[in-house]
Design a protein around this motif. Sequence first.
Motif, short mmCIF file in Angstrom:
data_model
loop_
_atom_site.label_atom_id
_atom_site.label_comp_id
_atom_site.label_asym_id
_atom_site.label_seq_id
_atom_site.Cartn_x
_atom_site.Cartn_y
_atom_site.Cartn_z
N LYS A 3 0.87 -1.18 0.00
CA LYS A 3 0.00 0.00 0.00
C LYS A 3 0.90 1.22 0.00
N THR A 4 0.63 2.16 -0.90
CA THR A 4 1.37 3.42 -0.94
C THR A 4 0.39 4.57 -0.80
N ALA A 32 -2.65 12.81 -1.20
CA ALA A 32 -3.34 12.51 0.06
C ALA A 32 -2.57 13.10 1.23
N GLY A 33 -3.30 13.62 2.19
CA GLY A 33 -2.68 14.18 3.39
C GLY A 33 -2.36 13.08 4.39
N GLU A 34 -2.01 13.51 5.59
CA GLU A 34 -1.74 12.54 6.65
C GLU A 34 -3.05 11.86 7.07
N ARG A 76 2.85 2.51 3.01
CA ARG A 76 2.02 2.57 4.21
C ARG A 76 1.57 1.19 4.69
N GLY A 77 1.83 0.16 3.93
CA GLY A 77 1.45 -1.18 4.33
C GLY A 77 2.10 -2.21 3.44
N VAL A 78 2.43 -3.37 4.01
CA VAL A 78 3.08 -4.44 3.26
C VAL A 78 2.50 -5.78 3.71
N ASP A 83 -5.35 7.29 2.97
CA ASP A 83 -5.81 7.12 1.59
C ASP A 83 -4.67 6.52 0.76
N CYS A 84 -4.84 5.27 0.35
CA CYS A 84 -3.75 4.54 -0.31
C CYS A 84 -4.17 3.90 -1.62
#
Length: 148
Positions: A73-74, A79-81, A129-131, A90-91
């Motif tokens: 996930k990127t 997208a903001g924080e 942001r996620g793997v 928001d990814c």
Amino acid sequence: KISNMLWNYCRGIDHSVVEAVQETKSVGAEVNWGVRFNENKDADNFLVNLSREVSLRLQGCGLQGRTITLKVKTRRKGAGEPLKFMGCGDCETMSRSTTMTGATDNLVTLQRIARQLFAALHVDVKEVRGVGLKMSKLEHADLGRGAH
């Protein structure tokens, strides 16, 4: 019909048929909170540890897999924080997978392939942001033992 079912459930009455446990289709691990990398070596260390976790889970189940899938996930452009501290927000999600000729639960093999799949995505590590890493096309370890 549903009200009768709920009425029965509230009283501990359930006439549904008990079925056998489903066979495991995949084994994996995914992290979508607190994932922030400053440089490539941070992402590499994360992949090493995620591969270790998947390898241990496979071995714990007595399984090996032939297909390995990496999901990343990127942060979506612009997208903001995220509202939730260290959340993914928001990814966009992308994934790559590869299928090997033989099944494996070997840590070194999983790490090597996870690194290759991550490199193939060409992502900016600061935007990750996620793997997640997942093994599928599973076999019992005693059938596939020795294939690495």
